[in-house]
Design an enzyme around this catalytic site. Sequence first.
Site, mmCIF file in Angstrom:
data_model
loop_
_atom_site.group_PDB
_atom_site.id
_atom_site.type_symbol
_atom_site.label_atom_id
_atom_site.label_comp_id
_atom_site.label_asym_id
_atom_site.label_seq_id
_atom_site.Cartn_x
_atom_site.Cartn_y
_atom_site.Cartn_z
ATOM 1 N N LYS A 138 35.470 47.141 43.821
ATOM 2 C CA LYS A 138 34.452 48.393 43.254
ATOM 3 C C LYS A 138 33.107 48.197 44.072
ATOM 4 O O LYS A 138 32.858 47.229 45.040
ATOM 5 C CB LYS A 138 34.107 47.786 41.763
ATOM 6 C CG LYS A 138 35.237 47.470 40.789
ATOM 7 C CD LYS A 138 35.983 49.059 40.818
ATOM 8 C CE LYS A 138 37.358 49.013 40.250
ATOM 9 N NZ LYS A 138 37.993 48.432 38.947
HETATM 10 C C1 LIG Z 1 39.006 48.153 37.778
HETATM 11 C C2 LIG Z 1 38.907 48.920 36.484
HETATM 12 C C3 LIG Z 1 39.006 48.449 35.194
HETATM 13 C C4 LIG Z 1 38.811 46.999 34.953
HETATM 14 O O1 LIG Z 1 37.786 46.204 35.714
HETATM 15 P P1 LIG Z 1 37.733 44.716 35.846
HETATM 16 O O2 LIG Z 1 36.331 44.077 36.145
HETATM 17 O O3 LIG Z 1 38.755 44.143 36.859
HETATM 18 O O4 LIG Z 1 38.366 44.148 34.510
HETATM 19 C C5 LIG Z 1 38.693 49.345 34.034
HETATM 20 N N1 LIG Z 1 38.759 50.554 34.185
HETATM 21 C C6 LIG Z 1 38.998 51.180 35.463
HETATM 22 C C7 LIG Z 1 38.970 52.528 35.500
HETATM 23 C C8 LIG Z 1 38.952 50.334 36.812
HETATM 24 O O5 LIG Z 1 39.333 51.038 37.838
#
Ligand SMILES: *Cc1c(COP(=O)(O)O)cnc(C)c1O
Length: 392
Positions: free
Chosen positions: A190
């Site tokens: 991210k």
């Molecule tokens: C990555 C992601 C998540 C989950 O994030 P984590 O921190 O890995 O739990 C939730 N929603 C979307 C749209 C994502 O891309």
Amino acid sequence: MSRSTCEVSQYLPFHRPSIEQEEIDAMVDVLKTGWLTAGPKVREFEEAFAQFVGARHALAVSSCTAALHLALDAIGLEEGDEVLLPALTFTATAEVVTYLRAKPVLIDSEACYFTLDPNRLEESVTPRTRAIIPVHFAGHPCDMESLMDIASRNNLTIVEDAAHAFPAKYRHRNIGTLGRLTAFSFYATKTLSTGEGGMITTEDDSLASYIEMMRLHGMSKDAWKRYSAEGSWRYDVVEAGYKYNLTDMQAALGLVQLRKAEAMRRERARIAALYTRGLAQSHAFRLPEVSPEVQHAWHLYVILLQPGSLTIHRDVMIEELRRRGIGTAVHFIPLNLHSYYQTRWGYRRGDFPVAEDYAERCLSLPLYPSMTAEDVDRVIESLNEIAYKYRT
Ligand SMILES: *Cc1c(COP(=O)(O)O)cnc(C)c1O
């Protein structure tokens, strides 16, 4: 240099986290303090994040999935309730609804920015509908005004999945200040990363204190201090909570990344502009559109292969790019195409034509601050070359 090292160094991965010496030093400093789990660094990270976004409360947790789960728990979601969310998302957005024995109700995307289609929400509202989870897909904020109108007309709560949207703005307001609760992700790929991690923002004092208690075993406030000089060994468990806290090591990483967040966003926007310029002439690709109402986080740069202008499917395009040393990804396979959502919730192929058509043709290109102009050119040239090779 051996041949294999040379090949590896030429591979352009889909993602590379932006970790520099500063982050490494910050982690080492935490290790030397001897306080490894949630402690003073987490507090500092929460305060800095709240200030950055302009939110009253920011609560650090172990992932965005945990953030969404806590948010839905905090609004009192119960067995049999229904939550509206897009089919075009990662499974985390929907699975958290099932943690509370509620039902995920999938909705198609609109065909311009591919976020939740506001025109398709109300036909799915029932007396059991409690909430909407909009996903700011790729980092492009949803049409929040329409969503907030629908929410207030039908007495629904908005819990935003902002896993892609840090930092982003809708009508000059930061994502994290609009919905009742907003969940961010600091997962490895991210835009801000602590390896694993997440954050919840809200303006609501009582939701914030409930989440603060639930994220650490349902223990009374400040129980995390019980091994510090000023803390007390005495604590009370007031609920059956979760183990969802962030650690000081992750928070130290997050604090450094937060200071660079705006500069990193500008870098991604610069790369996105280079892609748009370099691919604008091609008839083979549809490029991402940006609403004038938003500031895009540019977590993803997604192109769509145009039907009729290529003789190959997207999957072959991925393989051709991989052979040229370029990593790409697909975001996402719509939830109704996965076996769990079909067997448990009765969804079928064909339920969401916009999301499904998108998912057949979409391709996420590498996009991260450490990419050089040459890296970007290489991706553009490879795409144009492949499009020419397989032109119709
Ligand atoms: C990555 C992601 C998540 C989950 O994030 P984590 O921190 O890995 O739990 C939730 N929603 C979307 C749209 C994502 O891309």
